[in-house]
Design an enzyme around this catalytic site. Structure first.
Site, short mmCIF file in Angstrom:
data_model
loop_
_atom_site.label_atom_id
_atom_site.label_comp_id
_atom_site.label_asym_id
_atom_site.label_seq_id
_atom_site.Cartn_x
_atom_site.Cartn_y
_atom_site.Cartn_z
N GLU A 1 15.08 0.10 57.63
CA GLU A 1 14.44 -1.22 57.59
C GLU A 1 13.45 -1.35 56.45
OE1 GLU A 1 11.36 -3.69 60.48
OE2 GLU A 1 12.90 -2.42 61.37
N HIS B 1 13.13 -9.38 64.49
CA HIS B 1 11.84 -8.67 64.45
C HIS B 1 10.93 -9.24 65.52
CE1 HIS B 1 7.70 -8.18 62.65
NE2 HIS B 1 8.16 -6.96 62.45
N ASP C 1 12.03 -13.20 62.09
CA ASP C 1 11.05 -13.17 63.17
C ASP C 1 10.90 -14.58 63.72
OD1 ASP C 1 8.45 -13.29 64.55
OD2 ASP C 1 8.18 -11.25 63.80
N GLU D 1 11.83 -9.45 58.05
CA GLU D 1 10.65 -9.85 58.81
C GLU D 1 9.64 -10.60 57.97
OE1 GLU D 1 7.57 -6.32 59.37
OE2 GLU D 1 9.62 -5.57 59.50
N HIS E 1 8.97 0.16 56.06
CA HIS E 1 7.75 -0.67 56.10
C HIS E 1 7.28 -1.11 54.72
CE1 HIS E 1 4.05 -1.89 58.46
NE2 HIS E 1 5.02 -2.04 59.34
N ASP F 1 12.08 2.73 59.90
CA ASP F 1 11.37 1.64 59.24
C ASP F 1 10.61 2.16 58.03
OD1 ASP F 1 10.03 -0.62 58.52
OD2 ASP F 1 9.13 -1.01 60.47
#
Length: 381
Positions: free
Chosen positions: A209, A284, A257, A235, A185, A183
């Protein structure tokens, strides 16, 4: 049957639950939350509840249309998340009223078990390896970890070596028959992502990700072309229209999500859209029990599903666990790293209402950390 009341509960570690009650005694649960903005979403839920009280809960699509389009100003994470939780609760009510799981209402199951992954942090290679070995012993076949902590705007050699070192430690601990995802992020600038993705390729991550922040979705196409690692995002995209450019850019995995992207109603449409691009879903869900239950209902009814995120044992939850708020923990029991198909009506999970009411407001709303670069300027968390 009519909706008579909508309640919300802010519970540790950082979740918001909503309860929709009817005049026939049936209750549906949802999880409408933006992590770090629970109080804001709570207000939005109660504003939207004005559209629901006194109405038939089984008119789910009509309610979704009114909640999303009944105001001149639309969209965004707060409104989409408020809608998502209420939508989950309406699907939960529909399943309970008809005595079937939601995935049956969505066309029936397409699989009998759902692969899941767990989080293992990602801060230090030695610790990552130890955490991964523990999850392998627990039966998991996939894990996810952060690629880095705070990342410089232009990565140094040391920065890059640390990212690669974590990935190498993960691959060594997992062996060739298991997977890990990395991830980013949104912490990596485009230049950093371009530099590090080829270096990660020899470790064969399942996907990388959120290599770019969602506002840079127009840049994803170039990064996809340059990356030997499959890229995932979603997400922080809240609708079909926001997801479409990422799909057109060529991402490999989509991660909507269920508590942010308009709930079950919208995510099932997002899944169908992704299928036309030959892109699988990895929803997510570092959230609570209702969000996970809703995600699983989508997973069992979606042909192009890949793998499910879940927060049981996640490293940054303190003060409460997902299982603290459910009556029967069996529905969330892992079997060789998979969830079995839930057979209970609605979302398939029984919320422990007493525990939820006792936990409501017990702790201040969670806030995400604020990071800064060495020069004092803002850094992405």
């Amino acid at each position: 049957m009519k909706i008579t009341r909508v309640e919300t509960f802010s519970v540790p570690p950082r979740w918001l639950l909503c309860r929709v009650e009817t005049d026939e005694g049936l209750v549906g649960w949802g999880e409408p939350v933006v992590e770090g903005r629970a109080a804001t979403v709570r207000t939005a839920v109660h504003e939207l509840a004005e559209l629901l009280v006194g109405k038939d809960p089984l008119r789910i699509e009509d309610h979704w249309q009114l909640m999303t389009k009944g105001s001149f100003y639309r969209g965004g994470p707060v409104l989409s998340s408020a809608v998502a939780g209420l939508d989950q609760a309406l699907w939960d009510l529909a399943g309970k009223a008809l005595g079937v799981p939601v995935h049956v209402l969505l066309g029936g199951p397409v699989r009998e078990r759902v692969r899941a992954y767990c989080w293992v942090g990602g801060d230090e290679p030695g610790e990552v390896a130890d955490a991964i070995r523990a999850q392998v012993e627990a039966g998991f076949t996939a894990v996810k970890m952060n690629a880095s902590g705070r990342m410089n705007r232009l990565a140094t050699v040391t920065d890059l070596n640390l990212v690669v070192g974590r990935a190498e430690a993960a691959r060594e601990a997992l062996g060739p028959d298991r997977d890990f995802a990395v991830d980013f992020h949104g912490r990596f600038a485009l230049a950093n992502a371009r530099k590090v993705l080829p270096l990660l390729a020899p470790t064969n991550p399942l996907f990388a990700e959120e290599p770019l922040l969602p506002e840079y979705t127009p840049l994803l196409g170039g990064l996809v072309s340059a990356s030997p690692v499959p890229l995932a995002t979603g997400e922080r995209l809240y609708s079909r229209t926001e997801v479409l450019p990422a799909l057109q850019a060529g991402i490999a995995v989509l991660q909507p999500d269920l508590s942010h992207a308009g709930g079950i109603s919208e995510v099932r449409r997002i899944a169908a859209l992704a299928e036309t691009f030959d892109v699988p879903l990895a929803p997510h869900c570092p959230l609570g029990p209702v969000a996970l239950a809703a995600s699983l209902q989508i997973a069992f009814a979606t042909p192009n599903f890949l793998i499910q995120e879940q927060s049981i044992g996640i490293h940054y939850h303190t003060g409460a666990e997902l299982l603290d708020y459910v009556v029967d923990r069996e529905v969330f029991r892992f079997h060789e790293g998979h969830f079995r198909r839930p057979t209970g009506p609605g979302l398939g999970v029984e919320v422990d209402e007493r525990a939820v009411r006792q936990a409501d407001g017990r702790e201040p709303d969670w806030r995400g950390p604020i990071w800064r670069h060495p020069d004092g300027s803002f850094a992405e968390w």
